[in-house]
Design an enzyme around this catalytic site. Structure first.
Site, PDB file in Angstrom:
ATOM      1  NE  ARG A  95      38.454  35.081  31.983  1.00 54.07           N
ATOM      2  CZ  ARG A  95      38.939  36.108  31.474  1.00 54.07           C
ATOM      3  NH1 ARG A  95      38.942  37.025  32.287  1.00 54.07           N
ATOM      4  NH2 ARG A  95      39.484  36.318  30.189  1.00 54.07           N
ATOM      5  CG  HIS A 129      40.237  31.566  35.501  1.00 47.75           C
ATOM      6  ND1 HIS A 129      40.864  32.727  36.233  1.00 47.75           N
ATOM      7  CD2 HIS A 129      39.192  31.398  35.914  1.00 47.75           C
ATOM      8  CE1 HIS A 129      39.959  33.296  36.887  1.00 47.75           C
ATOM      9  NE2 HIS A 129      38.765  32.648  36.786  1.00 47.75           N
ATOM     10  CE  LYS A 195      38.304  39.512  40.793  1.00 45.83           C
ATOM     11  NZ  LYS A 195      39.233  39.241  39.787  1.00 45.83           N
TER      12      LYS A 195
HETATM   13  C1  R5P Z   1      39.647  36.401  37.825  1.00 40.06           C
HETATM   14  O1  R5P Z   1      39.212  35.844  38.862  1.00 40.06           O
HETATM   15  C2  R5P Z   1      40.989  36.395  37.248  1.00 40.06           C
HETATM   16  O2  R5P Z   1      41.872  35.640  38.624  1.00 40.06           O
HETATM   17  C3  R5P Z   1      41.478  37.754  37.007  1.00 40.06           C
HETATM   18  O3  R5P Z   1      41.474  38.322  38.540  1.00 40.06           O
HETATM   19  C4  R5P Z   1      40.786  38.638  36.073  1.00 40.06           C
HETATM   20  O4  R5P Z   1      40.514  37.662  35.049  1.00 40.06           O
HETATM   21  C5  R5P Z   1      41.374  39.912  35.734  1.00 40.06           C
HETATM   22  O5  R5P Z   1      40.524  40.440  34.883  1.00 40.06           O
HETATM   23  P1  R5P Z   1      40.409  42.077  34.756  1.00 40.06           P
HETATM   24  O6  R5P Z   1      41.973  42.339  34.436  1.00 40.06           O
HETATM   25  O7  R5P Z   1      39.578  42.377  33.659  1.00 40.06           O
HETATM   26  O8  R5P Z   1      40.092  42.699  36.003  1.00 40.06           O
END
Ligand code: R5P
Length: 294
Positions: A95, A129, A195
């Protein structure tokens, strides 16, 4: 060349299953800590000339598992292994693939560099990711493949969950690739939401003009970490009248009471893969990894 499989302490069960699928030898290991916390690694057996695969997912204690991985690969290479393939189903540090603020480390770059330097000849990971990088060759100088567990997840949903023609939802634009693949396998439709990440534990989800009234929904994402993304997505979909909502991910990291949050938000079921051992790791990916290693 004899194919041998080695499981690090994060993934020994997955390593056993991969070895069984391939009819390959699983080598024993002695992995322990010295009293001061340093790791000790020894791989058992004759390593001269072997074609080895080291299976090690990088969840929850990524630094420790990474160090173990480095020592395992180094030990194999120094003991005469001909080829070492890294099988890292969940690849941590992906990430942080950019310097978002001045002075930040680009962690992905450093981690990939060390993985190569210790002697990894080839790498397989799963649903990495890769939001801003679209090509593994931009990260690695060795052959590296990003496999996907989404067909395995879709197959599990089709076999085990009573949802007729569910709408597949990706919580954000990046999840579109996974939502599309799952929808193709389940012969249904898909959409994505918007998001906005407010902090590492807080997100805001917008559903746009989405018609989910009286529909069963499957939310697909690569990672469930704190569960914030999925919980907010469920809340937004419930407000729009969705019926049963299943949340599915490749990597169930599950920190900070993630499952409690997601079920409290109204999930019907939450599933993940064996990339990370967890209470929801019901989708087996050993077959997919074994096929890649053939
Ligand atoms: C972020 O872009 C990923 O695709 C996931 O949505 C994220 O890592 C999920 O993290 P959390 O469960 O802490 O919201």
């Amino acid at each position: 060349m004899d194919k041998v499989i080695i499981g690090g302490s994060s993934s020994y069960v997955l390593a056993i299953k991969i070895a069984r699928e391939l009819n390959a030898t699983l080598l024993g290991t002695d992995i322990k800590k010295f009293p001061d916390g340093e790791k000790y690694v020894r791989i058992e057996g004759d390593l001269e000339g072997v074609d080895a695969a080291v299976v090690q997912s990088m969840y929850l204690n990524p630094d420790e598992y990474l160090m173990e991985y480095f020592l395992m690969v180094e030990a194999l290479k120094e003991s005469g292994a001909k080829k070492v393939t890294g099988v890292i189903p969940y690849f941590a540090y992906a990430r942080q693939d950019e310097r978002f603020k001045p002075g930040e480390a680009i962690s992905l770059k450093t981690v990939s560099k060390i993985i190569e330097t210790v002697g990894t000849d080839q790498l397989f990971t799963v649903d990495m990711h890769l939001h801003r990088v679209d090509d593994m060759s931009k990260i690695f100088n060795i052959p590296a493949e990003n496999l996907t567990a989404i067909p395995d997840i879709a197959h599990y949903i089709g076999e085990h969950l009573p949802l007729e023609k569910p709408l597949i939802i990706g919580p954000d634009e990046e999840a579109e690739q996974w939502a599309r693949t799952a929808a193709e396998h389940l012969e249904t439709d898909y959409d994505v939401l918007e998001k906005k990440r407010i902090s590492s534990t807080e997100v805001e989800i917008t559903t746009r003009e989405l018609d989910v009234k009286n529909r069963n929904v499957v939310i697909i994402d690569d990672i469930i970490s704190t569960g914030g993304t999925i919980a907010k997505t469920i809340e937004a979909l419930k407000k729009k009248g969705a019926k049963k909502i299943v949340a599915a991910c490749t990597h169930p990291i599950l920190v900070d009471n993630a499952l409690k949050k997601i079920y409290n938000a109204g999930a019907y079921n939450v599933i993940g893969t064996t990339s990370i051992p967890s209470p929801i790791s019901v989708v087996e990916i050993a077959g997919t990894l074994a096929n890649a290693l053939k």
